[in-house]
Enzyme design. Sequence first.
Site, PDB file in Angstrom:
ATOM      1  N   TYR A 186      45.114  49.923  30.300  1.00  0.00           N
ATOM      2  CA  TYR A 186      44.799  51.344  30.345  1.00  0.00           C
ATOM      3  C   TYR A 186      45.022  51.876  31.760  1.00  0.00           C
ATOM      4  O   TYR A 186      45.591  51.180  32.606  1.00  0.00           O
ATOM      5  CB  TYR A 186      43.392  51.587  29.811  1.00  0.00           C
ATOM      6  CG  TYR A 186      43.250  51.136  28.367  1.00  0.00           C
ATOM      7  CD1 TYR A 186      44.046  51.701  27.379  1.00  0.00           C
ATOM      8  CD2 TYR A 186      42.378  50.117  27.993  1.00  0.00           C
ATOM      9  CE1 TYR A 186      43.969  51.285  26.054  1.00  0.00           C
ATOM     10  CE2 TYR A 186      42.282  49.690  26.671  1.00  0.00           C
ATOM     11  CZ  TYR A 186      43.086  50.270  25.715  1.00  0.00           C
ATOM     12  OH  TYR A 186      43.019  49.852  24.412  1.00  0.00           O
ATOM     13  N   ARG A 234      35.147  46.326  34.521  1.00  0.00           N
ATOM     14  CA  ARG A 234      35.871  45.385  33.667  1.00  0.00           C
ATOM     15  C   ARG A 234      37.292  45.243  34.184  1.00  0.00           C
ATOM     16  O   ARG A 234      37.987  46.231  34.428  1.00  0.00           O
ATOM     17  CB  ARG A 234      35.887  45.824  32.210  1.00  0.00           C
ATOM     18  CG  ARG A 234      36.769  44.927  31.338  1.00  0.00           C
ATOM     19  CD  ARG A 234      36.542  45.047  29.855  1.00  0.00           C
ATOM     20  NE  ARG A 234      35.633  44.010  29.381  1.00  0.00           N
ATOM     21  CZ  ARG A 234      35.496  43.661  28.100  1.00  0.00           C
ATOM     22  NH1 ARG A 234      36.199  44.265  27.161  1.00  0.00           N
ATOM     23  NH2 ARG A 234      34.652  42.712  27.749  1.00  0.00           N
TER      24      ARG A 234
END
Length: 365
Positions: A186, A234
């Site tokens: 992403y 993350r």
Amino acid sequence: MSSLFEPLTLRSLSIPNRAWMSPMCQYSAASDGPDAGVPTDWHFAHLAARSLGGVGLIMVESTAVSPDARISTTDLGLWNDRQVEMFSRVNHFLADQGTVPGVQLGHAGRKASTDAQWLGARPVPPHEGGWPVVGPTAEAVAPGYPVPAELTAEQIRGIVADFAAAARRALAAGFKVVEVHGAHGYLIHSFLSPHTNRRTDGYGGGFAGRARLALEIVEAVRGVWPDGLPVFFRTSATDWLTENPEDERTGWTVEDTIALTKELAARGVDLVDVSTGGLVPDAVIRTGPGYQVPFAEQVKRATGMPVATVGEITEPAQAERIVASGTADAVLLGRELLRDADWVRRAAVELGVEPAWPLQYGWAV
């Protein structure tokens, strides 16, 4: 005493055990109108069931910081007050059961504007309700996917501000942990990796330029998040490009992750949630039980940063070994919690710990 069931304290927050729920998209919010991005009854039931099952921390699925930051048209979001209101209902219930509510904030970047996973995650063009996608450079994630527009410096500043605004809303909604999603191809991950970031300005080039967006977002989130509550990040510890000797592409590596983790620690991140992959669809990934655990261990050993690990962790004894050995500070369960909402309570029994039961279920003990 089971290590898996020892509390973990980060800043002033005590998490009751080390068995946590990984963020997993449910693709179940409305796609448009006033309820776009709003948690539904599905989300409430899904999250409540795992809380009743004894999960120590529930990390709500990737939640978009703006409408065009969504992975799919049916993703959750935190860009308006209606979303805050409905998240508050969920979080109040989770907290009442002793579960810490956390939320992962993300921007999908060039992987945005798709259908739900079970519909094939196909690109949804603007004329069908999708939106234009953006990235560090004008390179599509795969053939058949739209070419993203290269973000300008001004647009990047706007995205950083969106993360800060979403973090403020997360706090108002009752979340106690906020996680910045820097993994799985992403937006943030695509800036980090040299395979996808070919910029020549201050957000590209060497490690410092490629890490700049991640660090600016973390600084913005930490700046609006209470000092007593933790911030997670993350990461994909590897793109699985350099891990494959036959792949000549240069990607993000565990050594890069270690360097980034040190920078994150200096900016107030409290735990790194170590995953892998997701940057390109054709990477060769060697999976198996606990296949991502060694990456988390390398990050922890090299930096001293608390880490969580994820990936084919299915058995209580396996999870116990990971935590008891100091390999990771917590385990995040994904598919196993979809299969068994009571996994944590079952693990307690197998590990010789008296599980905590809701009072309403006490007669079944």
